[in-house]
Design an enzyme around this catalytic site. Structure first.
Site, PDB file in Angstrom:
ATOM      1  N   CYS A  44       5.451 -14.301  -8.778  1.00  0.00           N
ATOM      2  CA  CYS A  44       4.434 -14.581  -7.768  1.00  0.00           C
ATOM      3  C   CYS A  44       3.552 -13.343  -7.565  1.00  0.00           C
ATOM      4  O   CYS A  44       3.999 -12.209  -7.723  1.00  0.00           O
ATOM      5  CB  CYS A  44       5.103 -14.966  -6.447  1.00  0.00           C
ATOM      6  SG  CYS A  44       3.913 -15.476  -5.174  1.00  0.00           S
ATOM      7  N   ASP A  46       2.590 -12.215  -4.853  1.00  0.00           N
ATOM      8  CA  ASP A  46       2.954 -11.591  -3.573  1.00  0.00           C
ATOM      9  C   ASP A  46       3.166 -10.078  -3.719  1.00  0.00           C
ATOM     10  O   ASP A  46       3.927  -9.634  -4.582  1.00  0.00           O
ATOM     11  CB  ASP A  46       4.235 -12.256  -3.046  1.00  0.00           C
ATOM     12  CG  ASP A  46       4.500 -11.935  -1.589  1.00  0.00           C
ATOM     13  OD1 ASP A  46       4.573 -10.722  -1.256  1.00  0.00           O
ATOM     14  OD2 ASP A  46       4.650 -12.868  -0.785  1.00  0.00           O
ATOM     15  N   ARG A  48       4.798  -8.079  -2.146  1.00  0.00           N
ATOM     16  CA  ARG A  48       6.144  -7.582  -1.827  1.00  0.00           C
ATOM     17  C   ARG A  48       7.139  -7.781  -2.962  1.00  0.00           C
ATOM     18  O   ARG A  48       8.313  -7.454  -2.815  1.00  0.00           O
ATOM     19  CB  ARG A  48       6.647  -8.287  -0.560  1.00  0.00           C
ATOM     20  CG  ARG A  48       5.781  -7.994   0.661  1.00  0.00           C
ATOM     21  CD  ARG A  48       6.063  -8.964   1.787  1.00  0.00           C
ATOM     22  NE  ARG A  48       5.709 -10.339   1.414  1.00  0.00           N
ATOM     23  CZ  ARG A  48       5.876 -11.406   2.206  1.00  0.00           C
ATOM     24  NH1 ARG A  48       6.411 -11.239   3.409  1.00  0.00           N
ATOM     25  NH2 ARG A  48       5.522 -12.609   1.791  1.00  0.00           N
ATOM     26  N   HIS A 100      10.441 -16.333  -5.199  1.00  0.00           N
ATOM     27  CA  HIS A 100      11.008 -15.554  -4.087  1.00  0.00           C
ATOM     28  C   HIS A 100      11.066 -16.383  -2.813  1.00  0.00           C
ATOM     29  O   HIS A 100      10.154 -17.170  -2.533  1.00  0.00           O
ATOM     30  CB  HIS A 100      10.206 -14.263  -3.850  1.00  0.00           C
ATOM     31  CG  HIS A 100       8.805 -14.485  -3.370  1.00  0.00           C
ATOM     32  ND1 HIS A 100       8.418 -14.253  -2.070  1.00  0.00           N
ATOM     33  CD2 HIS A 100       7.697 -14.925  -4.005  1.00  0.00           C
ATOM     34  CE1 HIS A 100       7.134 -14.540  -1.939  1.00  0.00           C
ATOM     35  NE2 HIS A 100       6.670 -14.946  -3.084  1.00  0.00           N
ATOM     36  N   CYS A 103       8.105 -17.475   0.069  1.00  0.00           N
ATOM     37  CA  CYS A 103       6.858 -17.572  -0.705  1.00  0.00           C
ATOM     38  C   CYS A 103       5.815 -18.381   0.065  1.00  0.00           C
ATOM     39  O   CYS A 103       6.036 -19.549   0.407  1.00  0.00           O
ATOM     40  CB  CYS A 103       7.129 -18.223  -2.053  1.00  0.00           C
ATOM     41  SG  CYS A 103       5.664 -18.304  -3.099  1.00  0.00           S
TER      42      CYS A 103
HETATM   43 CO    CO Z   1       5.035 -16.109  -3.377  1.00  0.00          CO
END
Ligand code: CO
Length: 212
Positions: A44, A46, A48, A100, A103
């Site tokens: 992803c 993302d 993080r 994750h 998400c």
């Molecule tokens: Co995500």
């Protein structure tokens, strides 16, 4: 991002170069010649979930593709090109799809609402929900959300196994193996979903076999 952080990045970069060279003076020279990563990681976008950091690996160790909700879409020339290059040219041993918990893409897909441009992209996740709705609908909200993250990873692994280049390479060389992982934002731990790759490949080839 603040202006301070923007400036800091170049300072960080210089320090990182110094530290790498102090451990290994040929570090950049060697990497500049070629890459031989054993892993293709599809994760992803993302912020993080940074692939190299959570895996604890160095530049050169993992070929990376990231998008919202770690999707592998048949008509996505970007993801498909990454897979083909990684499998046929880099000869990666492992292809990983890493989702994750927490998400935002999966959460958005679970809301029955118009998401504008994202409708088409996240429909892939809604399709995963539809395929597994009986198992998902009996769970409470939190458990359903977490399970959809896992099932989405599983379905994207299956999408990878459906591709001709992966089937061709697997039949000829018995690799790459496809793995499904989930990263937990709350404790930083990676979980291997331990998908039965060989079993899935066998079933997939009954329907989607693209190679003799
Ligand atoms: Co995500």
């Amino acid at each position: 991002m603040s202006t301070d952080l923007y400036k800091q990045i170049f300072e960080n970069n210089r320090k990182w170069v110094e530290s790498k060279l102090s451990q290994d003076e040929a570090f950049f020279e060697r990497l500049a010649k070629e890459q031989t990563p054993e892993f293709l990681y599809i994760g992803c976008s993302d912020s993080r979930v940074p692939a190299n950091v959570i895996m604890g690996v160095e530049p050169g160790d993992v070929f990376v593709h990231r998008n919202v909700a770690n999707l592998v879409v048949n008509t996505d020339i970007n993801a498909q090109s990454v897979i083909q290059y990684a499998v046929e040219h880099l000869h990666v041993k492992h292809v990983v799809v890493c989702g994750h918990y927490g998400c935002g893409g999966i959460m958005a897909a679970m809301q029955p609402a118009d998401l504008g441009l994202m409708n088409g992209w996240l429909r892939e996740v809604r399709d995963v929900y539809r395929q597994h709705h009986e198992a998902l609908d009996v769970l409470n909200d939190e458990a359903r959300y977490r399970r959809l993250v896992e099932l989405n990873v599983q379905e994207q692994c299956i999408n990878i196994i459906k591709t001709a280049c992966v089937q061709r390479h697997w039949l000829k060389h018995s690799y790459p193996t496809v793995h499904g992982w989930v990263y937990d934002l709350r404790n930083g731990l990676l979980k291997d979903l331990e998908l039965n790759f060989a079993g899935i490949m066998k079933r997939i080839q009954e329907i989607y076999r693209l190679e003799a």
